[in-house]
Design a protein around this motif. Structure first.
Motif, mmCIF file in Angstrom:
data_model
loop_
_atom_site.group_PDB
_atom_site.id
_atom_site.type_symbol
_atom_site.label_atom_id
_atom_site.label_comp_id
_atom_site.label_asym_id
_atom_site.label_seq_id
_atom_site.Cartn_x
_atom_site.Cartn_y
_atom_site.Cartn_z
ATOM 1 N N PHE A 1 0.811 -1.215 0.000
ATOM 2 C CA PHE A 1 0.000 0.000 0.000
ATOM 3 C C PHE A 1 0.846 1.267 0.000
ATOM 4 O O PHE A 1 0.347 2.353 0.319
ATOM 5 C CB PHE A 1 -0.927 0.000 1.222
ATOM 6 N N ALA A 2 2.125 1.138 -0.364
ATOM 7 C CA ALA A 2 3.005 2.304 -0.374
ATOM 8 C C ALA A 2 2.552 3.345 -1.392
ATOM 9 O O ALA A 2 2.874 4.528 -1.269
ATOM 10 C CB ALA A 2 4.441 1.866 -0.667
ATOM 11 N N TRP A 3 1.816 2.920 -2.429
ATOM 12 C CA TRP A 3 1.324 3.832 -3.455
ATOM 13 C C TRP A 3 0.135 4.659 -3.002
ATOM 14 O O TRP A 3 -0.251 5.642 -3.637
ATOM 15 C CB TRP A 3 0.868 3.026 -4.679
ATOM 16 N N LEU A 4 -0.466 4.300 -1.878
ATOM 17 C CA LEU A 4 -1.756 4.852 -1.472
ATOM 18 C C LEU A 4 -1.671 6.367 -1.255
ATOM 19 O O LEU A 4 -0.775 6.864 -0.581
ATOM 20 C CB LEU A 4 -2.209 4.172 -0.182
ATOM 21 N N ASP A 5 -2.600 7.096 -1.826
ATOM 22 C CA ASP A 5 -2.669 8.542 -1.627
ATOM 23 C C ASP A 5 -4.094 9.002 -1.899
ATOM 24 O O ASP A 5 -4.496 9.174 -3.044
ATOM 25 C CB ASP A 5 -1.690 9.280 -2.539
ATOM 26 N N CYS A 6 -4.859 9.194 -0.824
ATOM 27 C CA CYS A 6 -6.247 9.657 -0.952
ATOM 28 C C CYS A 6 -6.358 11.167 -0.820
ATOM 29 O O CYS A 6 -7.471 11.702 -0.730
ATOM 30 C CB CYS A 6 -7.132 8.976 0.087
ATOM 31 N N GLY A 7 -5.217 11.887 -0.780
ATOM 32 C CA GLY A 7 -5.237 13.332 -0.726
ATOM 33 C C GLY A 7 -5.361 13.884 0.677
ATOM 34 O O GLY A 7 -5.434 13.156 1.664
ATOM 35 N N SER A 8 -5.367 15.221 0.752
ATOM 36 C CA SER A 8 -5.422 15.873 2.062
ATOM 37 C C SER A 8 -6.736 15.585 2.780
ATOM 38 O O SER A 8 -6.821 15.738 4.001
ATOM 39 C CB SER A 8 -5.246 17.377 1.906
ATOM 40 N N GLY A 9 -7.766 15.170 2.042
ATOM 41 C CA GLY A 9 -9.018 14.826 2.703
ATOM 42 C C GLY A 9 -8.917 13.619 3.588
ATOM 43 O O GLY A 9 -9.779 13.387 4.434
#
Length: 428
Positions: A175-183
């Motif tokens: 899950f190192a790629w995970l990026d759901c943003g500042s939210g």
């Protein structure tokens, strides 16, 4: 969410003007997925339609900023089935509804979590909170979505709890790629439009969206998973130390002038010295007499009756366990005889029919000596006395939905009268 392919060269985020085709965002497919999400999760409709879509090739899949913009990768949308995209829509809006950005900021301040690795852990922990029970019942879990089971963690916890339970390592490397943003974690990204960008929601607009979603969930609690029901319950009613509040309300009710006071000759009044040959009684403070009315109608659950017994036990302890100071009336559509008790185990709870606590009030006030305060423990689905009783009143309301629906329909329980001190039970 689905793990992304090899990242494309970063390009600035741009507003959603793309049309289906090679290299552009297929908004028709994306909006069809949102409509599917609304159909299977209608209580989230207000939030899903509040999101403004921004095309971005810098996000691995889809992401949200704290201003309610949804960034979508054209390549991700192109290769993902509509049913899975619907799950991603629900996942991303869940970050915003559950205030993961605000909670992430607070965690960062308190625990000193500021580095990229810390924010990744926050994102994973927030995903575990959401993905635990949000899918199923028509909503497909996206491929590669992180769940508590993936990390050998227990279900049903919050972001803050999960964050304490794991560290980055072999279980999280996928899950190192995970990026759901500042939210999702509160940390702004370079590809986000920021607070001054177009189409963001103001703080008041965000609160309005949360309110409508919380009310929609409360209006149909059987349609929402446990995580959403918990969120709706606490969205605008933070947990309260209700036992302390109820105790304070009772103490306040019996501390007014004249309450719990009587004349006694055990100690003559000091003014007797001015009247030779006469012995005048003195005003003495005595423990308060409490009349408790317990709602035993069919709408009250066993768990709520258990809560009522706990409160009666606390009242008995507060008056020293004296049998002459506490009377209990169980009431549904009719009131049972008032019973003097000194322990909760002595309470005969009888009922199971309709509800009319006016009968319970009348029975409690008929007791002799009359009570200084009446405590009513109820779900609130009852008519109330038209006139104020002759003593102070405290109403303990079992915390539950009022049946409100987003379209304005549904049952609304009667509000307790203004002359009663109201405390919500079961929160905190």
């Amino acid at each position: 969410m689905t793990a992304p392919p090899t990242a494309a060269p970063p390009t600035p985020a741009r507003p959603d003007t793309g049309t289906p085709g090679s290299g552009t965002l297929d908004t028709g497919k994306l909006y069809a997925a949102r409509l599917h999400a609304v159909r299977v999760r209608p209580y989230l409709a207000t939030a899903l339609f509040a999101l403004h879509v921004v095309e971005s090739r810098d996000v691995p899949t889809m992401a949200v900023d704290r201003h309610w913009r949804c960034y979508a990768s054209p390549a991700f949308v192109a290769r993902t089935p509509v049913e899975e995209l619907a799950g991603v829509w629900v996942h991303e809006v869940s970050h915003l509804l559950r205030d993961h950005h605000g909670r992430g900021d607070r965690l960062a301040r308190v625990r000193g979590l500021s580095g990229p690795a810390d924010r990744l852990r926050m994102n994973i922990a927030a995903d575990c909170e959401i993905n635990d029970d949000v899918f199923g019942d028509g909503l497909v879990r996206p491929e590669g979505a992180v769940t508590p089971e993936c990390l050998d963690l227990p279900p049903g916890e919050l972001m803050e709890d999960y964050l304490r339970m794991f560290r980055l390592g072999p279980l999280t490397q996928d899950f190192a790629w995970l990026d759901c943003g500042s939210g999702a974690d509160g940390l702004g990204r370079a590809w986000e439009l920021g607070p001054d960008g177009a189409h963001g929601l103001s703080a008041q607009q965000r609160d309005a969206v949360r309110f409508r979603v919380a009310q929609a969930i409360s209006g149909s609690p059987g349609d929402a998973p446990a995580g959403w029901r918990r969120w709706a319950e606490e969205a605008f009613h933070p947990p309260q130390p209700w036992r302390e509040l109820l105790g304070a309300a009772v103490r306040s009710a019996v501390s007014g002038a004249g309450a719990g006071e009587d004349y006694a000759y055990g100690r003559p009044a000091r003014r007797s010295a001015a009247l030779p040959g006469a012995v005048l009684p003195s005003l003495r403070r005595r423990p308060p007499r409490v009349g408790v009315v317990v709602d035993t109608s069919g709408s009250v659950s066993d768990a709520e009756l258990g809560t009522a017994l706990l409160e009666v036990a606390a009242i008995c302890r507060a008056v020293g366990g004296r049998r002459d100071l506490v009377t209990v009336v169980s009431c549904d559509a009719a009131a049972q005889a008032a019973q003097r008790v000194c322990a909760a185990a002595e309470i005969p709870l009888v009922g199971g029919g309709g509800t009319d606590l006016r009968e319970g009030f009348a029975a409690a006030l008929r007791a002799w000596p009359r009570p200084d305060v009446v405590v009513v423990l109820t779900d609130g689905q009852t008519p109330w006395p038209a006139a104020r009783p002759s003593c102070r009143t405290v109403v303990g309301l079992f915390g539950r939905s009022t049946g409100w629906r987003e379209d304005g329909s549904g049952y609304r329980r009667p509000e307790p009268p203004a002359w009663a001190r109201v405390v919500a039970l079961g929160r905190g």
